[in-house]
Design an enzyme around this catalytic site. Structure first.
Site, PDB file in Angstrom:
ATOM      1  N   ARG A   1     -13.513 -28.811 -15.721  1.00 19.09           N
ATOM      2  CA  ARG A   1     -14.519 -28.557 -16.754  1.00 19.09           C
ATOM      3  C   ARG A   1     -14.484 -29.644 -17.823  1.00 19.09           C
ATOM      4  O   ARG A   1     -15.501 -29.945 -18.448  1.00 19.09           O
ATOM      5  CB  ARG A   1     -14.304 -27.159 -17.347  1.00 19.09           C
ATOM      6  CG  ARG A   1     -12.952 -26.973 -17.996  1.00 19.09           C
ATOM      7  CD  ARG A   1     -12.573 -25.515 -18.160  1.00 19.09           C
ATOM      8  NE  ARG A   1     -12.277 -24.867 -16.867  1.00 19.09           N
ATOM      9  CZ  ARG A   1     -11.938 -23.592 -16.729  1.00 19.09           C
ATOM     10  NH1 ARG A   1     -11.862 -22.811 -17.784  1.00 19.09           N
ATOM     11  NH2 ARG A   1     -11.677 -23.095 -15.526  1.00 19.09           N
TER      12      ARG A   1
ATOM     13  N   LYS B   1       0.907 -27.500 -10.826  1.00 18.26           N
ATOM     14  CA  LYS B   1       0.704 -26.454  -9.821  1.00 18.26           C
ATOM     15  C   LYS B   1       2.033 -26.161  -9.138  1.00 18.26           C
ATOM     16  O   LYS B   1       2.814 -27.068  -8.866  1.00 18.26           O
ATOM     17  CB  LYS B   1      -0.332 -26.901  -8.790  1.00 18.26           C
ATOM     18  CG  LYS B   1      -1.746 -26.928  -9.329  1.00 18.26           C
ATOM     19  CD  LYS B   1      -2.755 -27.204  -8.242  1.00 18.26           C
ATOM     20  CE  LYS B   1      -4.163 -27.283  -8.779  1.00 18.26           C
ATOM     21  NZ  LYS B   1      -4.707 -25.997  -9.262  1.00 18.26           N
TER      22      LYS B   1
HETATM   23  N1  BES Z   1      -9.158 -27.401  -8.541  1.00 22.72           N
HETATM   24  C1  BES Z   1      -8.725 -26.164  -9.070  1.00 22.72           C
HETATM   25  C2  BES Z   1      -9.467 -24.972  -8.471  1.00 22.72           C
HETATM   26  C3  BES Z   1      -9.301 -24.725  -6.996  1.00 22.72           C
HETATM   27  C4  BES Z   1      -8.430 -23.756  -6.560  1.00 22.72           C
HETATM   28  C5  BES Z   1     -10.048 -25.407  -6.074  1.00 22.72           C
HETATM   29  C6  BES Z   1      -8.307 -23.500  -5.214  1.00 22.72           C
HETATM   30  C7  BES Z   1      -9.916 -25.153  -4.723  1.00 22.72           C
HETATM   31  C8  BES Z   1      -9.040 -24.183  -4.299  1.00 22.72           C
HETATM   32  C9  BES Z   1      -8.945 -26.137 -10.579  1.00 22.72           C
HETATM   33  O1  BES Z   1      -8.837 -27.339 -11.226  1.00 22.72           O
HETATM   34  C10 BES Z   1      -7.886 -25.251 -11.140  1.00 22.72           C
HETATM   35  O2  BES Z   1      -6.751 -25.618 -11.079  1.00 22.72           O
HETATM   36  N2  BES Z   1      -8.307 -24.108 -11.645  1.00 22.72           N
HETATM   37  C11 BES Z   1      -7.439 -23.172 -12.237  1.00 22.72           C
HETATM   38  C12 BES Z   1      -8.099 -22.786 -13.545  1.00 22.72           C
HETATM   39  C13 BES Z   1      -7.182 -22.129 -14.508  1.00 22.72           C
HETATM   40  C14 BES Z   1      -6.056 -23.021 -14.934  1.00 22.72           C
HETATM   41  C15 BES Z   1      -8.020 -21.727 -15.701  1.00 22.72           C
HETATM   42  C16 BES Z   1      -7.326 -21.962 -11.337  1.00 22.72           C
HETATM   43  O3  BES Z   1      -8.314 -21.617 -10.680  1.00 22.72           O
HETATM   44  O4  BES Z   1      -6.258 -21.373 -11.264  1.00 22.72           O
HETATM   45 MN    MN Z   2      -6.845 -27.815 -11.792  1.00 25.64          MN
END
Ligand code: BES
Ligand code: MN
Ligand code: ZN
Length: 515
Positions: A367, A292
């Site tokens: 997932r 991230k």
């Molecule tokens: N934990 C995150 C999603 C999330 C984002 C939770 C903001 C709470 C606040 C999840 O694991 C993630 O990183 N999702 C990605 C998915 C993508 C890589 C397909 C996202 O939402 O960008």
């Molecule tokens: Mn994630």
């Protein structure tokens, strides 16, 4: 704000040290759609409330310039009323508009007023005005007020150190002359206590709240509440072929685990297939090698909130709801970290149901661990139905903000139950679609499916479409993406500052109660 709350019999409440709260309904004629402010109209006390108004101070409060009967607006009656040195008239809004969510806001306003004036005790007599109106029974009104008091009482100060003056936590004793309202208060407080268990765990930082730590908390909660708790880790995870957990968790020095809690009804329930509740429990989500960026990591201790909610719900189920059906919870707990042992984009994982997954993005990790739990729920638990909660995608926050969780459920009966539980708890859900085309989007050229399509379309739906590959045909399943609702926005209503909401604890408790 935080104040501990107890409900006491009205007889033990000394009026001399208590504050009195009465209600008033807004009966002014519906305002015409003009911009003229509604006149402080003919608000009148109902008969039973008027009977408390020995010196006419409550009526006088209605005449004050700042008075309004808007929901949650509180006006003090100087001089108190009926042996209470302090008395307040609480606006209940328009008669037909009084629903549970409004009642919770009203309860929160009363709780905040108690904290503000440091009332050691409060007599809540708003049921008279509600009774007269009949819009919402006293038992449900009491429950809403109890939830509000309880949620506002949550203590988040565990990690304050020497450099912060210890905040006083005054306690407030609540009483009411209405037995149903009191029973409701107790129920609401009990549900809030379960939600607060989830919230405190959620708030615990990732250097403390590791998967093993969560497992230990689950054991302790289970022991007290009478739940059976098993934890699969290490070789047991391998034996159970929990591919997702093993791979997502392997970069971290805090090893992953699958936490299983079981509620078995007293007596019967033998041979009944359980409702299975599944929670994404990522104790921290760095994104893994698909790291991230730009401070997108901040707050990812909250990536365990699906699991926290399921844990809190199991507490409520064992201590409050006590349904006649078995309920199993699965918390898929791991830390998504980086190291030379991290799983990588391009890896292919083989799941226990035979489905193969090409990893395209290690940040779509939730997932991958939920897939293990879904397979397990179908195969080993013989789930009667499945509900999973997960902070799965940022996309759902873009789509629905913090007002609704995204709901995916193609089973009509289960969806009706979830929607009923959502409206009872005020934890709102909005249905998002699931179509064959979304499942197609997840197809891989090398394996069966991808964990994330590089095309950034429909992220929340991609997540749900991915998960659907791990649910056996015919098993009713509901996926709730709670990424937008798991933390509060700020200091309003039932929540203070930016804290975990425990979203889902009350919804799941209502769901299991109503199934
Ligand atoms: N934990 C995150 C999603 C999330 C984002 C939770 C903001 C709470 C606040 C999840 O694991 C993630 O990183 N999702 C990605 C998915 C993508 C890589 C397909 C996202 O939402 O960008
Ligand atoms: Mn994630
Ligand atoms: Zn995540």
């Amino acid at each position: 704000m935080p104040q501990s709350v107890t409900v006491v019999p009205g007889s033990s409440l000394k009026p001399a040290e208590a504050a009195l709260f009465v209600g008033v309904v807004d009966r002014s004629p519906a305002s015409t759609p003009s911009r003229a402010p509604r006149r402080p109209g003919p608000a009148r006390l109902d008969e039973a409330t008027a009977a408390l108004d020995h010196a006419g101070t409550l009526e006088a409060a209605l005449e004050r310039s700042e008075f309004s009967a808007d929901p949650g607006k509180i006006t003090e009656a100087p001089g108190g009323a009926a042996r209470f040195p302090r008395a307040f008239v609480v606006g209940l809004g328009r008669p037909g508009a009084l629903d549970m969510e409004t009642m919770r806001l009203i309860g929160a306003a009363i709780a905040r007023k108690c904290a503000e004036i440091k009332a050691p005790a409060a007599a809540v007599e708003i049921h008279h005005a509600i009774d007269a109106d009949g819009a919402i029974e006293p038992a449900r009104a009491g429950k809403a007020v109890g939830e509000a008091f309880g949620l506002l009482a949550c203590d988040f100060d565990e990690f304050r150190g020497k450099a912060t003056a210890a905040a006083a936590r005054p306690s407030v004793r609540l009483a009411s002359s209405d037995a149903d309202f009191v029973a409701g208060l107790r129920l609401g407080l009990a549900l809030a206590e379960s939600a607060n268990i989830a919230r405190v765990i959620s708030n615990t930082p990732p250097n403390v709240a590791t998967p093993a730590w969560i497992a230990e908390r689950a054991r302790a909660i289970g022991r007290k509440a009478g739940l059976k708790v098993d934890v699969m880790a290490g070789a047991a995870l391998e034996r159970a072929a929990m591919t997702g957990l093993i791979n997502v968790g392997k970069a971290s020095e805090n090893p992953p685990c699958m936490i299983r809690l079981e509620y078995a009804p007293k007596g019967g329930g033998k041979g009944q297939r359980p409702v299975v509740l599944i929670g994404k429990t990522m104790t921290y989500d760095t994104g893994g090698l698909s790291l991230k960026v730009n401070n997108g990591m901040r707050g990812m201790k909250g990536d365990k909130d699906g699991g926290c909610a399921v844990l809190g719900a199991m507490h409520a189920i064992a201590t409050v709801v006590k349904p006649r059906r078995p309920v199993v919870a699965l918390l898929a707990a791991a830390e998504n970290s980086v190291s030379d042992e991290a799983y990588r984009p391009d890896d292919v994982l083989t799941y226990r149901n035979g489905v193969t997954v090409e990893v395209t993005n290690t940040d779509a990790e939730g997932r991958l661990v939920l897939a293990d739990a879904l397979c397990w729920a179908c195969k080993e638990e013989k789930a009667q139905s499945i509900v999973d909660l997960a902070t799965l995608t940022g996309g759902v926050v873009v789509a629905l903000g913090s007002t609704y969780a995204g709901m995916f459920c193609e089973d009509e009966a289960l969806r009706a139950h979830v929607e009923a539980a959502a409206s009872a708890s005020g934890e709102r859900v909005w249905r998002l679609p699931m179509h064959r085309e979304y499942r197609e989007m997840m197809k891989s050229t090398i394996a069966d499916i991808l964990n994330s399509n590089p095309d950034r379309k429909a992220h929340p739906i991609q997540g749900a479409a991915f998960l659907s590959y791990f649910v056996e045909e015919g098993v009713p399943w509901c996926h709730l993406d709670i990424a937008g609702v798991h933390r509060s926005e700020g200091d309003k209503g039932m929540f203070v500052r930016d804290v975990p909401t425990g979203w889902g604890v009350r919804l799941l408790a209502e769901l299991v109660a109503g199934m």
